[in-house]
Design a protein around this motif. Structure first.
Motif, short mmCIF file in Angstrom:
data_model
loop_
_atom_site.label_atom_id
_atom_site.label_comp_id
_atom_site.label_asym_id
_atom_site.label_seq_id
_atom_site.Cartn_x
_atom_site.Cartn_y
_atom_site.Cartn_z
N ASN A 153 0.92 -1.10 0.25
CA ASN A 153 0.08 -0.39 0.20
C ASN A 153 0.95 1.20 0.08
N TYR A 154 2.10 1.18 0.17
CA TYR A 154 3.07 2.37 -0.21
C TYR A 154 3.12 2.35 -1.26
N GLY A 155 2.30 4.31 -1.09
CA GLY A 155 2.34 5.18 -2.33
C GLY A 155 1.37 5.12 -3.43
N ARG A 156 0.54 3.49 -3.14
CA ARG A 156 -0.69 2.94 -3.79
C ARG A 156 -1.48 4.03 -4.53
N ARG A 157 -1.86 4.28 -6.09
CA ARG A 157 -3.12 5.39 -6.15
C ARG A 157 -4.80 4.49 -6.54
N VAL A 158 -5.20 5.37 -5.52
CA VAL A 158 -6.81 4.86 -5.12
C VAL A 158 -7.81 6.14 -5.41
N GLY A 159 -8.55 5.62 -6.51
CA GLY A 159 -9.56 7.01 -7.01
C GLY A 159 -10.56 6.47 -6.23
N LEU A 160 -11.22 7.26 -6.15
CA LEU A 160 -12.73 7.57 -5.58
C LEU A 160 -13.71 7.74 -6.23
N LEU A 181 -4.44 9.28 -3.21
CA LEU A 181 -5.79 9.37 -3.35
C LEU A 181 -6.45 10.44 -3.83
N THR A 182 -6.86 10.14 -5.27
CA THR A 182 -7.70 10.76 -6.33
C THR A 182 -9.44 10.52 -5.70
N LEU A 183 -9.68 11.50 -7.07
CA LEU A 183 -11.33 11.50 -7.04
C LEU A 183 -11.61 12.57 -8.28
N ALA A 184 -13.26 11.91 -8.31
CA ALA A 184 -13.55 12.08 -9.78
C ALA A 184 -14.87 12.80 -9.82
N ASP A 185 -15.30 13.62 -9.28
CA ASP A 185 -16.71 14.18 -9.09
C ASP A 185 -17.15 15.32 -9.97
N PRO A 186 -17.79 15.70 -10.59
CA PRO A 186 -18.64 16.86 -11.67
C PRO A 186 -18.82 18.00 -10.73
N TYR A 187 -19.11 17.81 -9.32
CA TYR A 187 -19.80 18.55 -8.38
C TYR A 187 -19.15 19.81 -7.82
N ASP A 204 -12.22 9.96 -16.44
CA ASP A 204 -11.23 8.64 -17.60
C ASP A 204 -9.34 8.83 -17.11
N GLU A 205 -8.95 10.05 -17.26
CA GLU A 205 -7.75 10.11 -15.94
C GLU A 205 -7.80 9.09 -14.71
N LEU A 206 -8.06 9.57 -14.36
CA LEU A 206 -8.74 8.68 -13.05
C LEU A 206 -8.69 7.08 -12.84
N LEU A 207 -9.60 6.91 -13.47
CA LEU A 207 -9.49 5.33 -14.29
C LEU A 207 -8.33 4.73 -14.49
N ARG A 208 -7.57 5.89 -15.43
CA ARG A 208 -6.58 5.24 -16.02
C ARG A 208 -4.90 5.05 -15.24
N THR A 209 -4.80 5.59 -14.08
CA THR A 209 -4.32 6.10 -13.29
C THR A 209 -4.00 5.28 -11.62
N SER A 210 -5.14 4.79 -11.52
CA SER A 210 -5.69 4.21 -9.76
C SER A 210 -5.44 2.39 -9.69
N THR A 211 -4.53 2.27 -9.64
CA THR A 211 -4.77 0.81 -9.35
C THR A 211 -5.95 -0.32 -8.62
N ILE A 212 -6.23 0.83 -7.50
CA ILE A 212 -7.52 0.81 -7.26
C ILE A 212 -9.05 2.24 -7.15
N ILE A 235 -8.99 0.88 -16.94
CA ILE A 235 -8.27 0.39 -14.75
C ILE A 235 -7.25 -0.48 -15.46
N PRO A 236 -5.93 0.20 -15.55
CA PRO A 236 -5.00 -1.07 -15.06
C PRO A 236 -5.07 -2.46 -15.01
N ASP A 237 -4.37 -3.29 -15.54
CA ASP A 237 -3.87 -4.24 -16.23
C ASP A 237 -3.73 -4.67 -13.77
N GLY A 238 -3.81 -5.81 -12.98
CA GLY A 238 -4.01 -6.11 -12.59
C GLY A 238 -5.02 -5.16 -10.93
N GLY A 239 -5.27 -4.31 -11.59
CA GLY A 239 -6.96 -2.77 -10.82
C GLY A 239 -7.96 -3.97 -10.30
#
Length: 335
Positions: A153-160, A181-187, A204-212, A235-239
């Motif tokens: 979990n060290y440095g792992r990218r998690v997208g909400l 931690l990254t976040l996608a929300d239009p509001y 789309d960028e969140l999905l491309r760059t988050s392993t979770i 979503i990346p391979d292994g995501g």
């Protein structure tokens, strides 16, 4: 006390004692005139009709019938609906807003266990625990440390996806960990996302760059099928995809098609349909951790919902503003 407002329970009767254990029920009965032995699951019963005619406050929960125009006509004194559960979308008719009813929800309280489940799933996914369990079953000689240097979990990218009540609580709980931690929300704007501890990204960028990737958007027309075949492929391979929100946010067939390849994994507490068909491959895939909608309040957690409702009724009887009001405009963008 003669001036206590009259109230009526409407929900599945089996939930009442868990929502309102004896000390909490005693507290409630000091605030309102209510019969704990009368729990309405239909409004056409004679004893319910009598209580409805005098009710000023309706205390609702899972299994409550919808409060529509006909119900309001039979409840001329009704001024508030206090929901001891999450969303009121299925419960409140437009006629309630026309009447000017006060509506409250325990959605904030219900968000807490959902967030806790999600955080557990994120941390276990980051360690590769779900995959390791399957591989260990197949080969007792398997050792994760030696065979998967990418786990951890060290440095792992998690997208909400979605800064809902649950999403915000997940961000708060994950903040102490060494995650990106990254976040996608239009509001939201970038500054508000930063205050929540996340970097705001286009979906789309969140999905491309988050392993979770963890779903926390509401089920509204704009979000149904939000993760379709194209977006799932980002979503990346292994995501890992985690969904504790609503199954309809993800295209069911497209998700199964991705999972069958083994390219990604999923933790699914919700599906569409729910439950899945008995022959669904979701039940048997080694890369799917499937649970029957248990992330929300259950067991002793229901008391938290009842306590939220009682505290709202205290505010009503003291003529103070509600802490968790729901408005008609809220339902356009929240669960």
């Amino acid at each position: 006390m003669a001036d206590r407002p009259k109230a009526l329970f409407t929900m599945h009767a089996r939930y009442l004692s868990q929502l309102f254990p004896a000390p909490l029920m005693d507290r409630l009965e000091k605030l309102v005139d209510i019969d704990p032995s009368l729990v309405a699951q239909r409004f056409d019963q004679p004893e319910v009709a009598l209580a409805l005619a005098d009710a000023e406050i309706m205390i609702t929960g899972w299994g409550s019938p919808r409060v529509d125009r006909a119900v309001l006509a039979a409840a001329p004194r009704l001024r508030a609906v206090v929901h001891a559960a999450g969303t009121v979308r299925h419960l409140i008719d437009d006629a309630c807003w026309e009447r000017g009813l006060l509506v409250s929800s325990a959605a904030q309280a219900n968000a807490l266990p959902v967030a806790e489940y999600t955080v557990a799933a994120v941390l276990l996914a980051g360690k590769g625990v779900f995959d390791a369990r399957e591989r260990y079953r197949a080969d007792p000689a398997f050792r994760r440390r030696e065979e998967d240097p990418a786990a951890g979990n060290y440095g792992r990218r998690v997208g909400l996806i979605g800064a809902s009540r649950v999403g915000r609580r997940v961000l708060e709980l994950l903040r102490p960990y060494d995650l990106a931690l990254t976040l996608a929300d239009p509001y939201l704007d970038a500054a508000e996302a930063a205050r929540l501890g996340a970097e705001l990204l286009p979906l789309d960028e969140l999905l491309r760059t988050s392993t979770i990737v963890s779903m926390h958007a509401p089920d509204i027309p704009q979000t149904r099928g939000l993760l379709d075949r194209r977006r799932l492929a980002l979503i990346p391979d292994g995501g890992m995809l985690i969904n504790t929100a609503r199954g309809a946010l993800v295209d069911h067939d497209a998700l199964i098609a991705e999972l069958v390849t083994g390219r990604i994994s999923a933790v699914l507490d919700v599906t569409d349909p729910e439950p899945p068909p008995a022959d669904s491959p979701l039940f048997h895939m080694p890369n799917v951790f499937l649970t029957p909608h248990v992330a929300g309040s259950m067991g002793n957690e229901l008391e938290r919902l009842g306590r939220s409702a009682v505290e709202e009724i205290e505010r009503l009887t003291d003529r103070r503003p509600l802490a968790h009001p729901v408005t008609q405009s809220d339902l356009e963008r929240v669960a």
